[in-house]
Design a protein around this motif. Structure first.
Motif, PDB file in Angstrom:
ATOM      1  N   GLU A   8       1.256 -19.093 -20.605  1.00 33.83           N
ATOM      2  CA  GLU A   8       1.560 -20.198 -19.695  1.00 33.83           C
ATOM      3  C   GLU A   8       2.097 -19.685 -18.366  1.00 33.83           C
ATOM      4  OE1 GLU A   8       0.999 -23.345 -19.705  1.00 33.83           O
ATOM      5  OE2 GLU A   8       0.090 -23.432 -21.698  1.00 33.83           O
ATOM      6  N   GLU A   9       3.022 -18.738 -18.424  1.00 34.01           N
ATOM      7  CA  GLU A   9       3.614 -18.207 -17.191  1.00 34.01           C
ATOM      8  C   GLU A   9       2.549 -17.568 -16.308  1.00 34.01           C
ATOM      9  OE1 GLU A   9       8.056 -17.019 -18.951  1.00 34.01           O
ATOM     10  OE2 GLU A   9       6.515 -15.475 -18.628  1.00 34.01           O
ATOM     11  N   ARG A  10       1.657 -16.829 -16.920  1.00 33.93           N
ATOM     12  CA  ARG A  10       0.657 -16.105 -16.132  1.00 33.93           C
ATOM     13  C   ARG A  10      -0.459 -17.017 -15.638  1.00 33.93           C
ATOM     14  NH1 ARG A  10       0.914 -10.244 -19.399  1.00 33.93           N
ATOM     15  NH2 ARG A  10       3.201 -10.194 -19.339  1.00 33.93           N
ATOM     16  N   GLU A  15      -2.906 -19.927 -11.078  1.00 32.13           N
ATOM     17  CA  GLU A  15      -3.211 -21.202 -10.412  1.00 32.13           C
ATOM     18  C   GLU A  15      -2.682 -21.211  -8.983  1.00 32.13           C
ATOM     19  OE1 GLU A  15      -5.253 -24.380 -10.375  1.00 32.13           O
ATOM     20  OE2 GLU A  15      -4.587 -24.231 -12.463  1.00 32.13           O
ATOM     21  N   ALA A  16      -1.522 -20.599  -8.791  1.00 32.70           N
ATOM     22  CA  ALA A  16      -0.883 -20.616  -7.476  1.00 32.70           C
ATOM     23  C   ALA A  16      -1.381 -19.508  -6.550  1.00 32.70           C
ATOM     24  CB  ALA A  16       0.629 -20.499  -7.650  1.00 32.70           C
ATOM     25  N   ALA A  17      -2.211 -18.593  -7.058  1.00 35.33           N
ATOM     26  CA  ALA A  17      -2.616 -17.421  -6.273  1.00 35.33           C
ATOM     27  C   ALA A  17      -3.445 -17.807  -5.055  1.00 35.33           C
ATOM     28  CB  ALA A  17      -3.382 -16.438  -7.152  1.00 35.33           C
ATOM     29  N   LYS A  18      -4.285 -18.820  -5.189  1.00 38.75           N
ATOM     30  CA  LYS A  18      -5.127 -19.264  -4.077  1.00 38.75           C
ATOM     31  C   LYS A  18      -5.665 -20.650  -4.396  1.00 38.75           C
ATOM     32  CE  LYS A  18      -9.385 -17.945  -3.683  1.00 38.75           C
ATOM     33  NZ  LYS A  18     -10.635 -17.180  -3.462  1.00 38.75           N
ATOM     34  N   PRO A  22     -12.478 -26.823  -8.376  1.00 38.40           N
ATOM     35  CA  PRO A  22     -12.020 -27.620  -9.526  1.00 38.40           C
ATOM     36  C   PRO A  22     -12.369 -26.969 -10.869  1.00 38.40           C
ATOM     37  CG  PRO A  22     -13.036 -29.034  -7.884  1.00 38.40           C
ATOM     38  CD  PRO A  22     -13.278 -27.627  -7.436  1.00 38.40           C
ATOM     39  N   ARG A  23     -11.400 -26.972 -11.773  1.00 38.82           N
ATOM     40  CA  ARG A  23     -11.542 -26.571 -13.166  1.00 38.82           C
ATOM     41  C   ARG A  23     -11.814 -25.069 -13.370  1.00 38.82           C
ATOM     42  NH1 ARG A  23     -15.190 -28.174 -16.367  1.00 38.82           N
ATOM     43  NH2 ARG A  23     -13.813 -28.228 -18.166  1.00 38.82           N
ATOM     44  N   VAL A  24     -11.691 -24.278 -12.330  1.00 34.02           N
ATOM     45  CA  VAL A  24     -11.957 -22.837 -12.486  1.00 34.02           C
ATOM     46  C   VAL A  24     -10.937 -22.207 -13.432  1.00 34.02           C
ATOM     47  CG1 VAL A  24     -11.807 -20.621 -11.284  1.00 34.02           C
ATOM     48  CG2 VAL A  24     -13.232 -22.443 -10.363  1.00 34.02           C
ATOM     49  N   VAL A  25      -9.655 -22.443 -13.178  1.00 32.26           N
ATOM     50  CA  VAL A  25      -8.618 -21.835 -14.014  1.00 32.26           C
ATOM     51  C   VAL A  25      -8.635 -22.428 -15.416  1.00 32.26           C
ATOM     52  CG1 VAL A  25      -6.137 -21.464 -14.272  1.00 32.26           C
ATOM     53  CG2 VAL A  25      -7.197 -21.248 -12.013  1.00 32.26           C
ATOM     54  N   SER A  26      -8.930 -23.721 -15.547  1.00 36.60           N
ATOM     55  CA  SER A  26      -8.967 -24.343 -16.879  1.00 36.60           C
ATOM     56  C   SER A  26     -10.091 -23.751 -17.725  1.00 36.60           C
ATOM     57  CB  SER A  26      -9.133 -25.857 -16.765  1.00 36.60           C
ATOM     58  OG  SER A  26     -10.372 -26.199 -16.175  1.00 36.60           O
ATOM     59  N   ARG A  27     -11.201 -23.359 -17.099  1.00 40.35           N
ATOM     60  CA  ARG A  27     -12.287 -22.723 -17.850  1.00 40.35           C
ATOM     61  C   ARG A  27     -11.861 -21.355 -18.364  1.00 40.35           C
ATOM     62  NH1 ARG A  27     -16.557 -24.356 -13.196  1.00 40.35           N
ATOM     63  NH2 ARG A  27     -17.118 -26.432 -13.955  1.00 40.35           N
ATOM     64  N   LEU A  28     -11.106 -20.635 -17.542  1.00 38.28           N
ATOM     65  CA  LEU A  28     -10.609 -19.338 -17.995  1.00 38.28           C
ATOM     66  C   LEU A  28      -9.576 -19.517 -19.108  1.00 38.28           C
ATOM     67  CD1 LEU A  28     -10.891 -16.304 -17.422  1.00 38.28           C
ATOM     68  CD2 LEU A  28      -8.880 -16.495 -15.952  1.00 38.28           C
ATOM     69  N   GLU A  29      -8.737 -20.540 -18.986  1.00 39.38           N
ATOM     70  CA  GLU A  29      -7.755 -20.805 -20.038  1.00 39.38           C
ATOM     71  C   GLU A  29      -8.451 -21.120 -21.361  1.00 39.38           C
ATOM     72  OE1 GLU A  29      -4.010 -23.788 -21.130  1.00 39.38           O
ATOM     73  OE2 GLU A  29      -5.136 -24.074 -19.259  1.00 39.38           O
TER      74      GLU A  29
END
Length: 477
Positions: A8-10, A15-18, A22-29
């Motif tokens: 969760e922390e990472r 998410e805050a890096a740039k 839409p949904r890019v980080v959620s797909r990686l999660e």
């Protein structure tokens, strides 16, 4: 097993890096939480981007930022072009070298950043443990086909070589030092190849009808990367190989049934992957992995790179007119515009030298389009000023180069660099000069078609023959 707190922390840091699509980080999660061990090992970011309908550049950035956040580790792989075997893997570019030997093919190669060096990403063991984090505990099958080989080498019929090789295996096991294994195979006409996949130790027996009586057992000794097998005539049918590991290291030993005694492996082509060359031309890598340098004393070859050099005409007068501080601020604004144009067209700024910029691109088309955008961006800067303080001169050249470490920074070295810099010196203010190698590259003619182009022959220092140079002026207003 997943460490939820660290995950969760990472993910929050990622998410805050740039600003992501839409949904890019959620797909990686989703991949991190529910992906198989295989799916989280040596991930190809180009393939991931394609499967998730993402732009390739964003896919590469996603995994680079995920490395910075501690979600993934980056691996540099030396891949054999003949059998798609991962000959060696390194966690750092610093440890990479260009000369390698494939035990499976018993061949030596010189790697270039363009082709035999691939970059992949594996989930960090701090976030989620997978069995590939401990290769010594893998089964012989997983070790060979998931750890040693990549699925990217494709045969002419579209089948991955690693999948085809599975159908050839008749026996496969791990043999510890001082131990032995009895490997029984049902030999068919053709040939039997025995191979220690960790060394050059191998045997080959042709299998033919009428070869005589097959001995019930064939002794084989592995020791110090060599294989000594008893002499035997082998006919189709059952045969047992008594394989003893007399060496000091474990052996992963297999026996393959080849369809004919003169079997030749078909030539492979590779699915798109993140090459070392492309990574070095990714601005995110250069910004966040500055400690990554090339330790190989001879550098690493880059077979095809397009370099752009820029410089400001009359910058000395600008400093004189508006003062050092104001001039410095304005020149930094100009650098940012050039950086933006470079990144937009799949390039990376290699270095700045005074008021000059050197940038590298995968293709000449990208480089030329970036050069045109740079010129336009600088023109926009001038429109906000009482006079044209910024007049850009640009040179573009394409060729082979050597990636090296200079002044603790990744750089390029060689004649291609020299020519690109000297071609830039030929440019007048507001002019882009490109060489014949760039002019004739794919898609360049279409890009420059709207612009006035004048051709000249130039004598460049250090170049034996005159070079054709094309001068791109602005479009008539």
């Amino acid at each position: 097993m997943i460490d939820e707190k660290k995950l969760e922390e990472r993910l929050v840091a990622l998410e805050a890096a740039k600003s992501w699509s839409p949904r890019v980080v959620s797909r990686l999660e989703m991949l991190l939480r529910s992906g198989t061990d295989e799916a989280l090992y040596r991930i190809n970011p180009i393939q991931f981007a394609t499967e998730k309908s993402m732009a390739e550049a964003e896919g590469i950035d996603l995994f680079l930022h995920a490395c910075v956040a501690g979600l993934f580790d980056m691996d540099w792989l030396l891949v054999c072009p003949m059998c798609s075997d991962v000959v060696e893997s390194f966690r750092s570019l610093r440890k990479l070298h260009t000369h390698f030997h494939c035990h499976l093919c018993q061949s030596d190669y010189d790697a270039a950043l363009d082709d035999y060096i691939a970059v992949t990403f594996t989930v960090s063991p701090a976030v989620r443990s997978i069995r590939f984090h401990k290769p010594d505990g893998l089964s012989a099958w997983d070790y060979l086909f998931s750890y040693k080989m990549t699925p990217g080498g494709i045969m002419p019929d579209g089948v991955p070589w690693s999948e085809a090789a599975k159908g050839l295996i008749r026996a496969l096991t791990r043999i510890e030092p001082g131990s032995a294994a009895n490997l029984e195979v049902d030999a068919a006409e053709g040939g039997l190849l025995g191979q220690d996949f960790e060394s050059d130790a191998q045997f080959f027996f042709p299998v033919a009808r009428g070869a005589g009586v097959t001995p019930p057992h064939v002794p084989v000794i592995l020791d110090g990367g060599k294989c000594v097998a008893a002499t035997a005539n082998i006919a189709p049918g059952k045969v047992v190989f008594e394989v003893r590991n007399a060496g000091k290291l474990p052996a992963v030993f297999g026996i393959l049934q080849l369809p004919m005694a003169t079997f030749q492996r078909p030539k492979l082509h590779f699915t798109p992957f993140l090459s070392g060359k492309r990574l070095l031309m990714t601005q995110t890598f250069r910004d966040f992995f500055r400690s990554e340098v090339i330790s190989a004393t001879e550098g690493i070859a880059v077979l095809d790179v397009t370099l752009v050099f820029t410089d400001l005409k009359g910058s000395t007068a600008l400093y004189e007119r508006i003062g050092d501080l104001n001039a410095y601020i304005q020149v930094q604004r100009h650098f940012q515009h050039l950086l933006d144009a470079t990144v937009r067209h799949n390039g990376a700024v290699t270095k700045t030298i005074g008021d000059a910029v050197m940038a590298a691109f995968l293709t000449s088309a990208d480089a030329v389009q970036a050069a045109l955008d740079m010129r336009e961006a600088v023109d926009q800067l001038n429109r906000d000023r009482p006079q044209r303080d910024f007049i850009l001169k640009i040179g573009v050249h394409r060729g082979a180069s050597i990636a090296v470490t200079l002044n603790e920074r990744l750089d390029y070295f060689g004649q291609t660099v020299n020519i690109a810099a000297r071609v830039q010196n030929l440019a007048d203010g507001d002019e882009i000069c490109i060489t014949e190698d760039v002019y004739g590259a794919p898609a360049v003619a279409e890009i420059i078609a709207p612009y006035p182009v004048a051709k000249s022959e130039a004598e460049l220092k250090g170049v034996s023959k005159a070079m054709s140079v094309y001068h791109l002026a602005r479009m008539a207003s």
